[in-house]
Motif scaffolding. Structure first.
Motif, mmCIF file in Angstrom:
data_model
loop_
_atom_site.group_PDB
_atom_site.id
_atom_site.type_symbol
_atom_site.label_atom_id
_atom_site.label_comp_id
_atom_site.label_asym_id
_atom_site.label_seq_id
_atom_site.Cartn_x
_atom_site.Cartn_y
_atom_site.Cartn_z
ATOM 1 N N ASP B 7 0.780 -1.320 -0.047
ATOM 2 C CA ASP B 7 -0.106 0.279 -0.084
ATOM 3 C C ASP B 7 0.862 1.295 0.138
ATOM 4 N N GLY B 14 2.974 5.775 -6.941
ATOM 5 C CA GLY B 14 1.763 5.774 -7.940
ATOM 6 C C GLY B 14 1.756 4.628 -8.769
ATOM 7 N N VAL B 16 2.181 0.326 -9.848
ATOM 8 C CA VAL B 16 1.399 -0.636 -9.612
ATOM 9 C C VAL B 16 2.563 -2.026 -9.658
ATOM 10 N N ARG B 22 1.326 -10.098 -7.260
ATOM 11 C CA ARG B 22 0.287 -9.264 -6.463
ATOM 12 C C ARG B 22 -0.633 -10.433 -5.862
ATOM 13 N N LEU B 37 -3.503 -13.120 -6.991
ATOM 14 C CA LEU B 37 -4.451 -12.253 -7.367
ATOM 15 C C LEU B 37 -5.189 -12.496 -8.886
ATOM 16 N N VAL B 116 -4.979 -6.243 -1.110
ATOM 17 C CA VAL B 116 -3.975 -6.516 -2.093
ATOM 18 C C VAL B 116 -2.767 -6.108 -1.787
ATOM 19 N N ALA C 260 -9.743 -3.922 -7.925
ATOM 20 C CA ALA C 260 -8.469 -4.184 -7.994
ATOM 21 C C ALA C 260 -8.179 -5.456 -8.653
ATOM 22 N N ARG C 271 -4.310 -0.072 -14.686
ATOM 23 C CA ARG C 271 -3.583 0.438 -13.682
ATOM 24 C C ARG C 271 -4.092 1.416 -12.994
ATOM 25 N N SER C 274 -6.624 0.436 -11.044
ATOM 26 C CA SER C 274 -6.428 -0.369 -9.664
ATOM 27 C C SER C 274 -6.069 0.825 -8.577
ATOM 28 N N VAL C 275 -5.494 2.079 -9.270
ATOM 29 C CA VAL C 275 -5.224 3.045 -8.049
ATOM 30 C C VAL C 275 -6.421 3.520 -7.513
ATOM 31 N N GLU C 278 -7.698 1.488 -5.024
ATOM 32 C CA GLU C 278 -6.795 1.196 -3.722
ATOM 33 C C GLU C 278 -7.396 2.366 -3.033
#
Lengths: 123, 155, 546
Positions: B7, B14, B16, B22, B37, B116, C260, C271, C274-275, C278
């Motif tokens: 996190d 920013g 992934v 994941r 995931l 996640v 996610a 992507r 997913s942010v 989150e």
């Protein structure tokens, strides 16, 4: 039976669960004092209720994870509305379908005309 | 819900992490497990499960998901984990089980889904060939890394 | 002396016979003479007549002389007898005069039968009368004694009554004072009760206010409890909201995770998603954290509310208990007020009753004073009556002494008693010790005798015996013991003079100091001469009580 297929299935309710039997495997259905008896090509099973025949019910194979954790042979799985339906293997129905009553139920009906009034209706 | 290093990393950069790294962190009994995931299809609550007569303890029953039948397993029993506190919000993680080419969905009933997380493969201490692939430490807590490939058809 | 012949007929026969013979002779002579004369007859008749006449006269003289002699002898005898009879009669009458009815009968033994019988009858009649008088005198004395006793008792009773009246009067006056005090106390009690009643009213009002206050508190506590319940209900609603928010947060959390997951499945295209996912997850997390925080606060709040509810419940219970006690206090105050009213009423009644009692007591005191006067008059009358009873007693004693002046053959006769003792003394005369012993025995049988003594005729020797029961602790006075001057005493001189038993008048005893009299009897020897004098002092009081 491989993959998903639309089948004609006789829908039963037994011990609070929905069960299905491929219609092709059903010879006839009779009614006894403790429920119904579905006569198959080989043997018979008992059911609390016979709900009807579902035309073109999508049946998935159940030889994956279910087979790993359930010892009963299953003909397939289906969904009726949002309720799972176990389609029995007519050659080896699950143990709960073993008849409780005795010899009185062993008498086979003479013809298909002995099917109950609910036959052919979608529950 | 604990804050994972992933996190913080995602918030700061920013960016992934790669999908292979994941995992979905879940609580099963008294253990935390990391489900890959990319194998997780959906997380659902209040899944109505129809138990099957004569089934093993790991088999919760059958449910409906997306109009298709779903086999639901008790993930804690599957792992052999000790029972934890009664789950406040038990959820079912619907994931693909079996080999990669299999698309059989299976429902894994867990006590809670946490977050996640990103776990580089190098951090995973290898386990065995069973459902637990390995172990990793996240936030000072041990986490079991799960492999869903071993689930699936018997053969 | 008694004769069997009838001299009276003999005396009458001789003279009459002589006279008759004489008359016959005379007539015969006359007849013969006449005849002879007439006939011129011989003289021999005359001679015969003469002879016969002389013979007759001689016979007549003889007979008459004999009768005369006999009569003379008889007359002498009769005279002697008459003299003896007279002497005997005189002696008997002397004894009778002396009152010795026993001796007079003895002395009448020599009298002719008829006279004796008449005398004895007369003596018996007098004896009977004297005994009746003695008995009556005893009854009179007894009655007088009884009257005296009754008078004394009545006087004593009157005195006691008077004393009792005085005591009762004093008690009534004390009662009146006490009643007045009670009246005062009752009045004071009534005042105090009125004050208590007033205080009770104040207390009752205060309790009523307290009850109202407690009821108000109870209402407020109830209000607080209601509000607490409301807060509790609101808390529950908040909990439900929190649960809903939690649920939403969870759903959001799961949604974010699903996002996610979808984002991961979308690869690079997912992507950014997913942010967002989150962020949504974090939002859900923060929401959950906020909810948890709010839940903690709400838990504390709920706990406080619960504690408040418990406190209010306890306060309500306590208020109810206080209310109960206050109501009980109010009821007790009401009872107290009622009791005070009753007490005041009773105090007034007591005051009124004591006032009435005072009036009644005054009336009783007045009545008692009148009774006291009556009792006093009665006591005075009784004194007179007692005096009269004393006179009667004296009269009775006098009658008794008069009766005792007779020597009767009666157990009540003192003279008889003294005479019998004198005879016993005579048997022992000369042995003074024997005499004293006998006198001592006699005293034991006659408790009314306080002193006996025997003196010889010359007043020399003296035997004396004292009745200790009557004399008490008094010593025999020396003059009495020595016999000095006893020969001059009336009893000694009377006996020596009269030669018979006498009774002296009543006098005061030297020995006991009480009234007594002396019965003195002569002790006579064989020749009936007085050889000694026996004196018996009779205690009047002891004697009259027999």
């Amino acid at each position: 039976m491989n993959g998903v297929s639309g089948e004609r299935v006789l829908l039963l309710r037994h011990q609070g669960r929905l069960w299905g039997v491929l219609h092709d495997a059903v010879r006839t259905v009779t009614r006894g004092h403790d429920g119904f008896r579905v006569w198959l090509r080989e043997g018979d099973i008992t059911a609390d209720h016979v709900l009807g025949v579902i035309e073109d019910l999508r049946v998935w194979p159940a030889d994956g994870v279910l087979a790993r954790f359930w010892g009963e042979k299953v003909g397939g799985l289906a969904i009726l509305g949002t309720t799972p339906v176990v389609v029995v293997d007519p050659s080896s129905p699950p143990a709960i379908f073993r008849s409780v009553s005795g010899p009185e139920s062993s008498a086979e009906p003479a013809s298909d005309s002995d099917l109950g009034p609910d036959m052919g209706k979608t529950p | 819900m604990p804050v994972s290093p992933a996190d913080t990393a995602a918030g700061q950069s920013g960016g992934v992490a790669p999908a292979d790294d994941r995992y979905l962190l879940v609580q099963a009994g008294d253990e935390k497990c990391a489900l890959p995931l990319d194998r997780v299809r959906r997380i659902v609550r209040s899944l109505s499960v129809t138990p099957l007569p004569g089934a093993s303890a790991e088999l919760k029953g059958l449910a409906e998901f997306g109009g298709e039948p779903l086999t639901v397993l008790d993930f804690s029993r599957l792992l052999g984990a000790a029972p934890g506190a009664s789950p406040a919000y038990p959820v079912t993680v619907i994931a693909w089980a079996g080999p990669d080419e299999s698309h059989e969905l299976v429902g894994l009933q867990v006590d809670a889904v946490l977050e996640v997380v990103s776990v580089p493969a190098d951090n995973i201490a290898a386990g065995g060939d069973g459902i637990v692939r390995g172990d990793v430490s996240l936030g000072g807590e041990p986490v079991r890394v799960i492999s869903l490939s071993v689930l699936g058809s018997v053969g | 002396m008694q004769t069997t012949t009838n001299p009276r007929s003999d005396r009458f026969n001789a003279p009459y016979l002589g006279l008759a013979v004489t008359v016959v002779l005379a007539l015969a002579g006359l007849l013969l003479l006449t005849t002879s004369a007439a006939s011129g007859g011989p003289d021999w008749p005359f001679g015969l007549y003469l002879l016969v006449s002389i013979g007759a006269v001689l016979v007549y003289i003889f007979v008459t002389f004999r009768d005369h002699r006999t009569r003379q002898v008889e007359l002498e005898q009769a005279a002697a007898s008459r003299q003896q009879l007279e002497q005997g009669l005189v002696t008997a009458l002397e004894e009778l005069r002396a009152g010795d009815l026993v001796t007079c009968v003895e002395k009448a033994d020599g009298l002719p039968r008829g006279l004796q019988d008449a005398f004895v009858s007369a003596a018996d009649a007098i004896n009977t009368l004297a005994q009746q008088i003695q008995n009556s005198s005893i009854d009179v004395a007894s009655a007088a004694n009884s009257v005296n006793q009754i008078a004394s008792e009545l006087a004593s009773g009157s005195s006691e009554q008077a004393a009792s009246v005085v005591e009762i009067t004093a008690a009534m006056e004390e009662l009146a004072r006490t009643a007045a005090q009670i009246a005062d106390n009752a009045s004071t009690q009534a005042d105090l009760t009125a004050q208590a009643e007033a205080s009770g009213s104040v207390g009752s009002d205060a309790v009523d206010e307290a009850v109202e206050g407690v009821e108000e508190v109870k209402k407020r506590i109830s209000g607080i409890a209601t509000r607490a319940d409301t807060l509790g209900t609101r808390s529950k609603e908040i909990y439900r909201v929190l649960d809903l928010i939690t649920d939403i947060a969870q759903e959001t959390h799961i949604l974010s995770l699903n996002a996610a997951i979808e984002a991961a499945a979308a690869g690079d295209h997912g992507r950014r998603f997913s942010v967002v996912a989150e962020e949504v997850r974090r939002l859900a997390q923060r929401s959950q954290e906020s909810v948890d925080s709010v839940r903690n606060l709400l838990d504390e709040f709920t706990s406080s509310i619960r504690a408040t509810v418990v406190a209010t419940e306890e306060g309500s219970k306590e208020a109810a208990r206080v209310l109960e006690r206050a109501r009980a206090a109010a009821a007790a105050i009401d009872e107290l007020k009622s009791a005070s009213s009753d007490t005041a009423r009773v105090a007034k009644e007591i005051s009124l009753a004591t006032q009435q009692q005072n009036a009644a007591s005054d009336q009783v005191v007045l009545t008692l004073k009148e009774v006291s006067q009556v009792v006093q008059r009665m006591a005075d009358s009784l004194k007179d009556f007692s005096g009269t009873a004393d006179q009667l007693n004296d009269l009775g004693l006098a009658i008794q002494l008069v009766a005792q002046s007779f020597h009767l053959d009666s157990p009540h006769s003192l003279k008889r008693l003294a005479s019998s003792w004198a005879q016993e003394v005579r048997k022992r005369f000369g042995s003074w010790e024997a005499i004293e012993g006998m006198l001592g025995e006699m005293l034991q049988d006659n408790g009314f005798v306080e002193l006996t003594y025997v003196m010889d005729a010359g007043g020399g020797q003296l035997a004396i015996t004292v009745n200790e029961d009557v004399a008490g602790t008094h010593d025999v006075p020396q003059p009495v013991r020595s016999g000095e001057g006893l020969t001059e005493r009336p009893w000694f001189r009377g006996v020596m003079r009269e030669g018979r038993t006498i009774i002296t008048p009543v006098y005061e005893s030297l020995l006991s100091g009480e009234q007594c009299f002396t019965v003195a009897a002569p002790v006579k020897g064989e020749g009936d001469e007085i050889i000694g004098v026996l004196g018996v002092d009779v205690n009047v009081d002891s004697w009259t009580k027999i």
